[in-house]
Design an enzyme around this catalytic site. Structure first.
Site, PDB file in Angstrom:
ATOM      1  N   ILE A 105       0.845  -1.227   0.038  1.00 35.15           N
ATOM      2  CA  ILE A 105      -0.100   0.073   0.049  1.00 35.15           C
ATOM      3  C   ILE A 105       1.108   1.163  -0.030  1.00 35.15           C
ATOM      4  CG2 ILE A 105      -2.058   1.337   1.160  1.00 35.15           C
ATOM      5  CD1 ILE A 105      -2.390  -1.632   2.587  1.00 35.15           C
ATOM      6  N   ASN A 156      12.850  -0.872   6.491  1.00 28.87           N
ATOM      7  CA  ASN A 156      13.850  -1.507   6.817  1.00 28.87           C
ATOM      8  C   ASN A 156      14.002  -2.659   5.683  1.00 28.87           C
ATOM      9  OD1 ASN A 156      11.952  -3.343   7.287  1.00 28.87           O
ATOM     10  ND2 ASN A 156      12.603  -3.386   9.460  1.00 28.87           N
ATOM     11  N   ASN A 175      10.161  -6.857   4.379  1.00 32.63           N
ATOM     12  CA  ASN A 175       9.137  -7.423   3.503  1.00 32.63           C
ATOM     13  C   ASN A 175       8.786  -6.781   2.106  1.00 32.63           C
ATOM     14  OD1 ASN A 175       7.163  -9.338   2.906  1.00 32.63           O
ATOM     15  ND2 ASN A 175       5.525  -8.065   4.021  1.00 32.63           N
ATOM     16  N   ALA A 179       4.723   1.028   8.085  1.00 27.35           N
ATOM     17  CA  ALA A 179       5.546   0.163   8.480  1.00 27.35           C
ATOM     18  C   ALA A 179       5.107  -0.755   9.657  1.00 27.35           C
ATOM     19  CB  ALA A 179       7.124   0.738   8.810  1.00 27.35           C
ATOM     20  N   SER A 226      -6.989  -0.776  10.190  1.00 24.53           N
ATOM     21  CA  SER A 226      -7.768  -1.927   9.445  1.00 24.53           C
ATOM     22  C   SER A 226      -9.383  -2.399   9.962  1.00 24.53           C
ATOM     23  CB  SER A 226      -6.815  -2.988   9.782  1.00 24.53           C
ATOM     24  OG  SER A 226      -7.726  -4.318   9.333  1.00 24.53           O
ATOM     25  N   TYR A 273      -2.256  -9.423  15.880  1.00 20.10           N
ATOM     26  CA  TYR A 273      -2.274  -8.284  14.727  1.00 20.10           C
ATOM     27  C   TYR A 273      -3.411  -7.456  14.821  1.00 20.10           C
ATOM     28  CZ  TYR A 273      -3.409  -6.413  10.338  1.00 20.10           C
ATOM     29  OH  TYR A 273      -3.888  -5.580   9.431  1.00 20.10           O
ATOM     30  N   LYS A 299      -3.510  -3.197  16.063  1.00 17.70           N
ATOM     31  CA  LYS A 299      -4.056  -2.153  15.316  1.00 17.70           C
ATOM     32  C   LYS A 299      -5.221  -1.399  16.438  1.00 17.70           C
ATOM     33  CE  LYS A 299      -2.384  -2.632  11.183  1.00 17.70           C
ATOM     34  NZ  LYS A 299      -1.520  -1.650  10.813  1.00 17.70           N
TER      35      LYS A 299
HETATM   36  C1  UD1 Z   1      -7.831  -9.931   7.156  1.00 17.76           C
HETATM   37  C2  UD1 Z   1      -8.248  -8.628   7.942  1.00 17.76           C
HETATM   38  C3  UD1 Z   1      -7.579  -7.408   7.420  1.00 17.76           C
HETATM   39  C4  UD1 Z   1      -6.228  -7.571   7.441  1.00 17.76           C
HETATM   40  C5  UD1 Z   1      -5.604  -8.531   6.634  1.00 17.76           C
HETATM   41  C6  UD1 Z   1      -4.112  -8.954   6.608  1.00 17.76           C
HETATM   42  C7  UD1 Z   1     -10.616  -8.805   8.828  1.00 17.76           C
HETATM   43  C8  UD1 Z   1     -11.856  -8.635   8.305  1.00 17.76           C
HETATM   44  N1  UD1 Z   1      -9.695  -8.647   7.815  1.00 17.76           N
HETATM   45  O1  UD1 Z   1      -8.127  -9.802   6.022  1.00 17.76           O
HETATM   46  O2  UD1 Z   1      -7.837  -6.254   8.282  1.00 17.76           O
HETATM   47  O3  UD1 Z   1      -5.201  -6.432   7.036  1.00 17.76           O
HETATM   48  O4  UD1 Z   1      -6.477  -9.891   7.296  1.00 17.76           O
HETATM   49  O5  UD1 Z   1      -3.678 -10.266   6.014  1.00 17.76           O
HETATM   50  O6  UD1 Z   1     -10.057  -9.404   9.689  1.00 17.76           O
HETATM   51  N2  UD1 Z   1      -9.695 -16.933   1.569  1.00 17.76           N
HETATM   52  C9  UD1 Z   1      -9.901 -18.368   1.155  1.00 17.76           C
HETATM   53  N3  UD1 Z   1      -8.723 -18.940   0.629  1.00 17.76           N
HETATM   54  C10 UD1 Z   1      -7.515 -18.450   0.950  1.00 17.76           C
HETATM   55  C11 UD1 Z   1      -7.323 -17.023   1.419  1.00 17.76           C
HETATM   56  C12 UD1 Z   1      -8.487 -16.406   1.669  1.00 17.76           C
HETATM   57  O7  UD1 Z   1     -10.996 -18.708   0.954  1.00 17.76           O
HETATM   58  O8  UD1 Z   1      -6.583 -19.146   0.294  1.00 17.76           O
HETATM   59  C13 UD1 Z   1     -10.889 -16.258   2.068  1.00 17.76           C
HETATM   60  C14 UD1 Z   1     -10.895 -15.886   3.462  1.00 17.76           C
HETATM   61  O9  UD1 Z   1     -11.354 -17.040   4.357  1.00 17.76           O
HETATM   62  C15 UD1 Z   1     -11.730 -14.585   3.605  1.00 17.76           C
HETATM   63  C16 UD1 Z   1     -11.293 -13.947   2.332  1.00 17.76           C
HETATM   64  O10 UD1 Z   1     -10.900 -15.100   1.365  1.00 17.76           O
HETATM   65  O11 UD1 Z   1     -13.000 -14.906   3.685  1.00 17.76           O
HETATM   66  C17 UD1 Z   1     -10.381 -12.811   2.286  1.00 17.76           C
HETATM   67  O12 UD1 Z   1      -9.191 -13.520   3.108  1.00 17.76           O
HETATM   68  P1  UD1 Z   1      -7.997 -12.434   3.098  1.00 17.76           P
HETATM   69  O13 UD1 Z   1      -7.754 -11.867   1.892  1.00 17.76           O
HETATM   70  O14 UD1 Z   1      -6.838 -13.378   3.963  1.00 17.76           O
HETATM   71  O15 UD1 Z   1      -8.221 -11.317   3.961  1.00 17.76           O
HETATM   72  P2  UD1 Z   1      -9.042 -10.988   5.303  1.00 17.76           P
HETATM   73  O16 UD1 Z   1      -8.822 -12.363   6.214  1.00 17.76           O
HETATM   74  O17 UD1 Z   1     -10.379 -10.709   5.239  1.00 17.76           O
END
Ligand code: UD1
Length: 342
Positions: free
Chosen positions: A13, A33, A36, A83, A126, A151, A155
């Protein structure tokens, strides 16, 4: 124009925000730094904007080095603080690492602000601060529910610390931006997200599956109380998100001496399910995603999307890109990145 210090400015971002700041004429100093991210991001920023931002390789958890960064004689109009560590699962395994990194860096910056080095802070927060809200869409006045991970707690705590420091030091101002799910990449395809190792997030997993780096995408649960049973999130284009930071910086620079920290939701205001995401990606990019349904991921909330009316009204900002354009940009970036990093 005031110089903007962007911590984490070579990250996902952060780099998109640096592009928007430069395009709006702001001089930028990046402090990162590289834990990542990669210096090559600076080449992408330069190709897009024609400007190579100043870069300082420092860990802002190091208070001495941070103080020296501020003592180089630059006037810092505002700090945008990206960061931080952000992997939910890793934070459950290594809570101390998360608390130390995310909290010490913030407190070091606030100390410098208190010492008069800059009056304005934009904080990268977030929607995770809300947990599973009782009503949807969620507004900024929704209470913080218990966070599902260290995490998420960092926040919540960060926002509370900033609010207290702003309250105690009336010359300081802060805006917290609560992102929903940022996805996609700059339309040029020259910068984007580069997850380290196995991606945690949905869209990088989709693009890596599409390009053949992963065999299969696992959909975490289809038995939620949603129309198609998969989780719902509010996915917004990272370039739109970046523009909100410029609006927040302008708001701080234009109207000093606010009494309290302000917080704004940044999303599209629309919820989209995991299965809809896969279908839309397949349709716009004309490529099939190999996926299967598996069990729920621990810590996932069922559904969340933003009420963005406060950001629309006060920042004059809204997410403009369609989901189709956004998923196209994600695929364009994945192809560009793999072609250039074989
Ligand atoms: C979460 C946090 C967000 C944070 C982010 C950091 C919430 C609502 N959101 O995002 O604030 O900044 O983590 O990483 O708490 N999914 C799959 N398969 C996958 C990966 C994800 O089905 O391989 C699904 C997850 O179950 C979820 C959606 O995709 O329903 C989004 O997941 P992801 O992209 O990891 O974001 P959040 O978990 O929503």
């Amino acid at each position: 124009m005031d110089t903007i210090l962007v911590t984490g400015g070579t990250g996902y971002i952060g780099s998109h925000t640096v592009v928007e700041l430069i395009e709006e004429g702001f001089p930028v100093v990046i402090a990162d730094n590289l834990s990542n991210s990669d210096l090559a991001v600076l080449d992408g920023i330069e190709k897009i904007t024609g400007v190579r931002p100043a870069f300082e390789e420092i860990d802002i958890c190091d208070a001495g080095k941070l103080a020296r960064l501020f003592d180089t004689g630059r006037e810092i109009g505002a700090i945008i603080h990206f960061a931080a560590f952000k992997a939910v699962g890793e934070s459950v395994e290594k809570p101390l690492m998360y608390y130390r990194n995310n909290m010490v860096s913030l407190m070091n910056l606030l100390e410098e602000m208190k010492a008069g080095k800059s009056a304005n802070l934009v904080f990268s927060s977030s929607c995770t601060v809300y947990g599973q809200p009782d009503t949807l869409p969620v507004t900024e006045s929704a209470p913080f529910k218990k966070a599902a991970s260290p995490y998420g707690k960092t926040k919540q705590m960060s926002e509370e610390i900033i609010a207290d420091v702003i309250f105690a030091n009336p010359s300081l101002n802060a805006i917290s931006l609560r992102y929903f799910n940022p996805i996609g990449a700059h339309p040029s395809g020259l910068i984007g997200e580069v997850p380290a190792g196995m991606p945690d997030n949905l869209v990088p997993f989709i693009t890596q599956t599409a390009i053949g780096l992963r065999g299969e995408l696992k959909v975490f649960g289809d038995d939620y109380n949603t129309p198609d049973g998969s989780c719902i999130r509010d996915y917004l284009h990272v370039a739109d998100l970046a523009k909100a930071h410029v609006a927040a910086v302008r708001r701080l620079l234009d109207r000093q001496n606010r009494e309290a920290m302000e917080a704004f939701n940044l999303g599209t205001g629309k919820g989209v399910s995991v299965l809809e995401m896969i279908k839309t990606f397949e349709k716009v990019n004309k490529i099939k995603i190999n996926y299967s349904i598996t069990g729920r991921r621990p810590g996932d909330i069922e559904q969340v999307w933003a009420d963005t009316s406060l950001a629309n009204r006060e920042l004059g900002w809204s997410a403009r890109s369609s989901l189709e354009e956004t998923l196209e940009s994600a695929w364009k970036w994945e192809k560009y990145y793999r072609n250039h990093n074989k």
